[in-house]
Design an enzyme around this catalytic site. Structure first.
Site, short mmCIF file in Angstrom:
data_model
loop_
_atom_site.label_atom_id
_atom_site.label_comp_id
_atom_site.label_asym_id
_atom_site.label_seq_id
_atom_site.Cartn_x
_atom_site.Cartn_y
_atom_site.Cartn_z
N THR A 1 4.20 2.08 2.52
CA THR A 1 5.51 2.29 1.89
C THR A 1 6.22 3.48 2.51
OG1 THR A 1 4.83 1.28 -0.21
CG2 THR A 1 6.67 2.84 -0.28
N GLY A 2 5.57 4.64 2.52
CA GLY A 2 6.20 5.83 3.08
C GLY A 2 6.45 5.71 4.57
N GLY B 1 0.82 -1.20 0.00
CA GLY B 1 0.00 0.00 0.00
C GLY B 1 0.86 1.25 0.00
N CYS B 2 0.28 2.36 -0.41
CA CYS B 2 1.03 3.61 -0.50
C CYS B 2 1.42 4.13 0.88
CB CYS B 2 0.23 4.66 -1.29
SG CYS B 2 -1.45 4.93 -0.70
N PHE B 3 0.47 4.16 1.82
CA PHE B 3 0.80 4.64 3.17
C PHE B 3 1.86 3.76 3.84
CE2 PHE B 3 -3.56 6.72 3.27
CZ PHE B 3 -3.08 8.03 3.33
#
Length: 328
Positions: A146-147, A142-144
């Site tokens: 990852t960061g 997921g994008c969240f």
């Protein structure tokens, strides 16, 4: 090699096509969309005019003649495609959440039975590179997560609590309009949502456990009135104080050989359109604040999917992805 994008009409599908234009070994052979079948891809993605001559199709999966399939479909939809693709020996990169979590956790978090579960590598390349290399099937993170995970990973083992606070661009909600993403509700505004219950929290906790961290983990996302990007502030709470020079060295050593992680002051503009994660840390007694930025559609989705494809195929991990961000 030939690639198919299943669910190519959305933002992540468009980004896969855009980024793949500079890949030396892969061409997009099929772009699927049930609703737009028969229409040119450029009718939905006008920025690709002159680069992509494909027409959206809605083929039977059993008829696909391709080497690689990207599943850019909604959560809970990918599992319907996976068995046929696996049976035909087609490499799979799933951009949905269907294979990111253990079956029981997935069913609890997403509230639906998993009909074709299989354990596959979790494609956060910086942590799971060896598992993704030459794998036939990888689940894109997921994008969240990852960061957030990249922000905390170097200190995860030392932490007893980690609190993630993320601000995301509106494209993270997809291309279907809603009251939440309507411009008058988003512009000149900043709102928190799913304060304690966002689905991506399960992935964040999973990765902390993988790193051997005992930390309790909390997460609150916010909707930022920009198109792209996620800025995550990770509050990393330690048992012992740490000096600034020490924590900087820990981060720089941890990411020294990572092609897509840069230790520098985070700015959304500096990573927009790119596969880079920029981050920096600051220590204060028993707390370290780590701030990371990624483009949610690239490192948070399509770019990382291509990075995984490169690993799966035994190629240089950076192929097709060494592009700078779009500042300003």
């Amino acid at each position: 090699m030939k690639a198919a994008i299943i669910g190519a009409s959305g933002y992540t599908g468009g980004e896969l096509i855009r980024l793949m234009q500079s890949h030396p070994h892969v061409t997009i052979d099929v772009a699927t969309s049930r609703q737009l079948a028969g229409k040119p891809v450029t009718s939905q993605h006008p920025h690709l005019k002159g680069f992509c001559n494909l027409t959206f199709e809605n083929p039977e999966i059993s008829s696909l003649d391709t080497d690689i399939a990207f599943l850019a479909v909604p959560h809970t939809a990918a599992m319907a495609y996976v068995p046929d693709l696996m049976e035909r020996g087609i490499k799979i990169i799933d951009l949905s959440a269907d294979y990111r979590l253990p079956q029981a956790v997935f069913e609890e978090v997403y509230g639906t039975p998993h009909t074709a579960w299989k354990e596959v590598p979790y494609g956060l390349c910086e942590l799971h590179r060896d598992a993704c290399r030459n794998a036939p099937f990888v689940s894109n993170p997921g994008c969240f997560p990852t960061g957030a995970t990249l922000a905390s990973a170097p200190l995860a083992k030392k932490a007893h609590t980690i609190i993630y606070d993320s601000k995301t661009g509106v494209s993270g909600a997809g291309d279907s309009p809603s009251a939440t993403t309507h411009f008058p509700n988003v512009g000149d505004n900043l709102t928190a949502y799913k304060w304690t219950s966002h689905r991506h929290l399960a992935e964040m906790r999973q990765e902390l456990a993988y790193l051997g961290s005992p930390a309790r983990c909390y997460f609150t996302p916010h909707l930022l009135p920009v198109n792209r990007g996620i800025l995550t502030t990770a509050h990393i709470l330690l048992d012992e104080p740490i000096e600034q020079k020490e924590v900087e060295k820990i981060y720089q050593d941890f990411y020294r050989n990572e092609p897509f992680v840069r230790y520098q002051r985070p700015s959304l503009n500096a990573v927009r359109g790119s596969n880079f994660c920029d981050l920096m840390v600051e220590a204060s007694e028993n707390r370290v604040v780590a701030v990371s930025v990624i483009d949610n559609l690239v490192k948070g989705a399509s770019g990382q999917a291509i990075q995984n494809m490169n690993l799966m195929c035994g190629w240089d991990e950076t192929l097709g992805l060494m592009n700078p961000g779009m500042l300003p």
